[in-house]
Design a protein around this motif. Structure first.
Motif, short mmCIF file in Angstrom:
data_model
loop_
_atom_site.label_atom_id
_atom_site.label_comp_id
_atom_site.label_asym_id
_atom_site.label_seq_id
_atom_site.Cartn_x
_atom_site.Cartn_y
_atom_site.Cartn_z
N ASP A 130 -18.26 39.58 -51.72
CA ASP A 130 -19.16 39.37 -52.86
C ASP A 130 -19.74 37.95 -52.87
O ASP A 130 -20.86 37.73 -53.36
CB ASP A 130 -18.43 39.63 -54.18
N TYR A 131 -18.98 37.00 -52.34
CA TYR A 131 -19.39 35.60 -52.35
C TYR A 131 -20.30 35.26 -51.18
O TYR A 131 -20.93 34.22 -51.15
CB TYR A 131 -18.13 34.73 -52.30
N SER A 132 -20.38 36.18 -50.20
CA SER A 132 -21.03 35.87 -48.94
C SER A 132 -22.38 36.57 -48.80
O SER A 132 -22.55 37.71 -49.24
CB SER A 132 -20.13 36.30 -47.77
N GLU A 133 -23.28 35.87 -48.17
CA GLU A 133 -24.53 36.50 -47.75
C GLU A 133 -24.37 37.08 -46.36
O GLU A 133 -24.95 38.12 -46.03
CB GLU A 133 -25.66 35.46 -47.76
N ALA A 134 -23.59 36.41 -45.51
CA ALA A 134 -23.34 36.88 -44.14
C ALA A 134 -22.02 36.30 -43.64
O ALA A 134 -21.63 35.20 -44.03
CB ALA A 134 -24.47 36.48 -43.21
N ILE A 135 -21.33 37.08 -42.80
CA ILE A 135 -20.08 36.63 -42.18
C ILE A 135 -20.16 36.89 -40.68
O ILE A 135 -20.50 38.00 -40.26
CB ILE A 135 -18.85 37.35 -42.76
N THR A 136 -19.87 35.88 -39.89
CA THR A 136 -19.78 36.05 -38.45
C THR A 136 -18.44 35.51 -37.97
O THR A 136 -17.75 34.77 -38.69
CB THR A 136 -20.91 35.33 -37.70
N ILE A 137 -18.08 35.88 -36.74
CA ILE A 137 -16.85 35.39 -36.12
C ILE A 137 -17.20 34.74 -34.80
O ILE A 137 -17.92 35.33 -33.98
CB ILE A 137 -15.84 36.54 -35.89
N SER A 138 -16.70 33.53 -34.59
CA SER A 138 -16.88 32.82 -33.33
C SER A 138 -15.58 32.86 -32.54
O SER A 138 -14.50 32.67 -33.10
CB SER A 138 -17.29 31.36 -33.58
N TYR A 139 -15.72 33.11 -31.23
CA TYR A 139 -14.56 33.13 -30.34
C TYR A 139 -15.01 32.54 -29.01
O TYR A 139 -15.80 33.14 -28.29
CB TYR A 139 -14.05 34.55 -30.17
N GLY A 140 -14.52 31.35 -28.71
CA GLY A 140 -15.00 30.66 -27.51
C GLY A 140 -16.47 30.32 -27.69
O GLY A 140 -16.86 29.74 -28.70
N ASP A 141 -17.28 30.72 -26.74
CA ASP A 141 -18.71 30.45 -26.82
C ASP A 141 -19.49 31.67 -27.31
O ASP A 141 -20.71 31.73 -27.20
CB ASP A 141 -19.26 29.99 -25.47
#
Length: 340
Positions: free
Chosen positions: A54-65
């Protein structure tokens, strides 16, 4: 008064925003911690807490590059075992919050428990700090470690007298080895290179540097087409024997409940990779196509007979027909066992 009021209002909103940010990150952190022991399987979707969504416009996950916006455990992005990732949360107010986390990915199938029966015992030179161990007919090819004592040698199973022994320079700590046709390949621990010998004479033919992706040299085996190497991490690396300085592909190793690292001496037999785990009395049977642990051989009783609990650990796997032949660092015995 109006100016003071506006300043106070802005300060209040800032404090509220900071408090909300902290609460959201704490909520995500609690969720991630709760999932670490349970883990995920490929295809699972991350169930991000609703207050974070609810608080987010977008969520991504970074792993290495790499970075992904699809919150699914995708095998093209994640690997088996531990994945140290970063969650990137773009809030509806335009801020970007970040939260580090460990995502554990496990195999779906439970590994079988491999049973064994001791068939024979053979003498072994307890001075040998075994790092690589192969059996060709009745001839043992062994790579021994320790600076100033490293070497590669051959001897007959049942004897402790070397037939041929080639010593390494003082600065070399030898590691895993394997036979490829008429050659023997041998790793070094921290010297970032390997050696290739003539199988019959153990005369050094050439050296090769490691691919930069490799940290150290630990275990080595050959599946008939590719070299398979471990470097003390959760990974197994596949190399072309004609160009062993280039990693072709990598797999990570995990069971249905645990990721494994410190994979040590390796042996390939009938479609499976068998691996010692440093300081553990077990041998893993691993599917080389995906890294899943398909079987676990518990050798606690044998280890108790041969190890003092120090660095004289189980570390040596070979096959005599379908019987497994095992030993360890500074062990005085070699065991031939049948496995089921």
């Amino acid at each position: 008064m109006k100016k003071i009021f506006l300043t106070s209002a802005v300060a209040f909103l800032f404090l509220v925003s900071c408090t909300n940010d902290k609460d959201i990150l704490n909520s995500l952190n609690d969720y991630n911690i709760s999932q670490q022991s349970k883990g995920y399987h490929f295809g699972d979707k991350l169930q991000i807490p609703q207050d974070v969504l609810d608080y987010s416009e977008a969520i991504t996950i970074s792993y290495g590059d790499k970075e992904i916006s699809n919150l699914t455990i995708d095998p093209t992005f994640f690997t088996l075992g531990e994945n140290d990732v970063t969650f990137n949360i773009k809030t509806k107010s335009g801020e970007v919050l970040q939260q580090d986390a460990t995502i554990n990915v496990f195999a779906k199938a439970k590994p079988r428990s491999i049973t064994y029966t001791v068939l024979n015992q053979y003498p072994h030179d307890a001075n040998n700090f075994v790092q690589g161990f192969q059996l060709d007919g009745n001839t043992v090819y062994e790579s021994d470690g320790q600076n100033g004592q490293s070497r590669i040698l051959t001897y007959n199973l049942g004897s402790t007298t070397p037939i041929i022994s080639t010593s390494q320079p003082e600065d070399i700590f030898s590691e895993g080895s394997t036979i490829v046709g008429d050659k023997v390949y041998q790793l070094t621990w921290k010297n970032k290179k390997g050696f290739i010998y003539d199988k019959n004479s153990l005369k050094l033919l050439s050296e090769f540097p490691y691919d930069n992706i490799l940290g150290e040299g630990w275990g080595l085996t050959y599946d008939g087409k590719e070299l398979i190497l471990s470097d003390g991490t959760k990974n197994l690396y596949f190399l072309n024997p004609e160009n062993p300085s280039k990693v072709l592909r990598t797999i990570a190793v995990a069971s249905n409940t645990e990721g494994y690292d410190q994979l040590n001496e390796l042996e390939y037999h009938k479609g499976s990779v068998y691996a010692n785990v440093w300081h553990k009395p077990i041998i893993l049977q691993i599917n080389p196509t995906n890294g899943e642990v398909t079987g676990i051989l518990d050798l606690t009783n044998i280890v108790k007979q041969s190890s003092t609990g120090g660095e004289d650990v189980l570390n040596g796997i070979a096959f005599k027909g379908d019987n497994m032949v095992i030993t360890g660092k500074n062990w005085s015995r070699i065991y031939e066992i049948s496995i089921k």
